[in-house]
Scaffold this active site. Structure first.
Site, PDB file in Angstrom:
ATOM      1  CB  ALA A  89      -4.849  -3.723  -0.776  1.00  0.00           C
ATOM      2  NE  ARG A 105       0.311 -11.481  -0.207  1.00  0.00           N
ATOM      3  CZ  ARG A 105       1.386 -10.681  -0.114  1.00  0.00           C
ATOM      4  NH1 ARG A 105       1.308  -9.540   0.546  1.00  0.00           N
ATOM      5  NH2 ARG A 105       2.532 -11.017  -0.678  1.00  0.00           N
ATOM      6  N   GLY A 129       8.964  -7.488  -1.071  1.00  0.00           N
ATOM      7  CA  GLY A 129       8.327  -6.246  -0.672  1.00  0.00           C
ATOM      8  C   GLY A 129       9.356  -5.193  -0.332  1.00  0.00           C
ATOM      9  NE  ARG A 130       9.430  -5.401   5.439  1.00  0.00           N
ATOM     10  CZ  ARG A 130       9.184  -5.866   6.663  1.00  0.00           C
ATOM     11  NH1 ARG A 130       9.491  -5.132   7.714  1.00  0.00           N
ATOM     12  NH2 ARG A 130       8.609  -7.038   6.826  1.00  0.00           N
ATOM     13  CB  CYS A 169      -0.924   0.000   1.207  1.00  0.00           C
ATOM     14  SG  CYS A 169      -2.218  -1.251   1.115  1.00  0.00           S
ATOM     15  CE1 TYR A 223      -6.549  -4.199   5.990  1.00  0.00           C
ATOM     16  CE2 TYR A 223      -5.005  -5.577   4.775  1.00  0.00           C
ATOM     17  CZ  TYR A 223      -5.264  -4.461   5.546  1.00  0.00           C
ATOM     18  OH  TYR A 223      -4.248  -3.595   5.877  1.00  0.00           O
ATOM     19  CD  GLN A 243      -3.368  -7.700  -2.390  1.00  0.00           C
ATOM     20  OE1 GLN A 243      -3.339  -6.591  -1.852  1.00  0.00           O
ATOM     21  NE2 GLN A 243      -2.708  -8.746  -1.907  1.00  0.00           N
TER      22      GLN A 243
END
Length: 355
Positions: A58, A231, A324-325, A25, A183, A100
């Site tokens: 997302a 996911r 990701g990171r 995000c 979520y 996503q």
């Protein structure tokens, strides 16, 4: 030969390698969830950097499904038009653009992370009343949700299906269903957050029902050629919560519903989770789901070294690694990994004089 840099065929789409950009995000959308130039550069630079699959953050299927008012969406024709130049650029770099699709459930209408405030955004500041499996907020300070009735659940399923159709119109070549991180779909899956007594709660079959209905609806919309990923949070990391064995059962049923790959993350349903964070800490989850459910999986979670990613794929722990990171720190990580593992980073001609 590097297994990390072999193609991965998912239905009619072939990823050029086994590296995906994990959904992250950005909380930087324009009014009404429209992606901006930030998203074009953020996603596009990772495509230039060599990731085979570029997944968006997302992206909400309805306005009330956004985590924050600054989340992207895909609930209107305007969103389709805004995403098209982004997917065109990603595709032009040889990567596969994927979206996503998400609904934040009772975690919706919250301030973005760098805001001075925390918790729920009030109506006066652009917030809204979220929905969930029940009427309990995630934690104190979050907004109190409205419990979805069967008609409301049907509307959520339809929203995912319609958004999947819009995704194809927008130029996306793959769709991921977000059923993780506390979520909405995960809220229905986990016994920590789903206390319903109707057909969408109770036993494992009841709690899986919404996620499977969404998967079947998305598959019916996109047809037989488009890859569908899901996911999941493969464990809640809480005693009495969603377990890895539950995920094995779910993954098998998702495959029957038309899902091609299960992206195995974890956590998010409870602030009480005790998560053993460390390099590759979620890889074993993907490996177990892959082995026991006999489905393709994606591994995620502090994967940072080329040799580590190579071993995950070569060792059969997962079919895909999601970064990701590490991709936030270095958009060109896949190029550097390719140079290290294969001797050829495949750099764009524009950057050739630097290598």
């Amino acid at each position: 030969m590097s297994q990390l840099f072999t193609p991965l065929a998912l239905r009619a789409v072939t990823l050029p390698n086994r590296i995906a950009m994990s959904p992250m995000c950005q909380y930087s959308a324009g009014p009404d969830g429209l992606p901006t130039d930030w998203h074009r550069v953020h996603l596009g630079s990772r495509a230039v950097g060599g990731a085979g699959l570029i997944l968006t953050e997302a992206t909400a299927v309805r306005p009330d499904g956004r985590i924050s008012p600054q989340d992207t969406g895909l609930w209107s024709a305007a969103h389709v038009d805004a995403w098209r130049p982004i997917t065109a650029f990603v595709t032009g770099q040889g990567a596969v653009p994927g979206v996503q699709l998400a609904h934040a459930g009772f975690k919706a209408s919250t301030w973005r992370p760098w805001a001075a405030q925390r918790g729920g955004v009030p109506d006066s500041e652009g917030g809204w009343t979220p929905v969930g499996p029940g009427d309990e907020p995630f934690v104190p300070g979050y907004r109190t949700p409205t419990a979805l009735d069967p008609a409301g659940i049907g509307e959520v399923v339809e929203a995912f299906a319609v958004a999947a159709g819009r995704a194809l119109d927008a130029g996306f070549a793959a769709v991921e269903i977000h059923a993780a991180h506390g979520y909405l779909l995960h809220e229905f899956l986990s016994p920590l957050t789903n206390h319903r007594t109707d057909g969408y709660g109770g036993d494992l079959a009841g709690r899986m029902r919404l996620t499977l209905e969404v998967a079947r609806a998305v598959r019916a919309t996109v047809g037989e050629d488009v890859p569908v990923l899901t996911r999941i949070s493969a464990t809640d990391w809480v005693d009495g919560g969603w377990s890895v064995q539950d995920s094995v059962v779910l993954a098998g049923q998702l495959a029957t519903a038309g899902v091609d790959l299960v992206d195995c993350s974890s956590g998010g349903a409870s602030p009480a989770a005790s998560i053993p964070v460390g390099p590759g800490y979620q890889v074993s989850l993907a490996a177990r789901v892959r082995r026991e459910a006999q489905v393709a999986t994606g591994a995620v979670g502090l994967i940072s070294e080329p040799e580590q990613a190579e071993q995950i794929v070569a060792g059969g722990e997962a079919d895909l690694v999601l970064l990701g990171r590490e991709l936030l720190r270095d958009p060109y990580w896949p190029r550097r990994a390719a140079a290290k593992l294969t001797g050829d980073g495949g750099w764009p001609v524009q950057y050739g004089r630097a290598h």
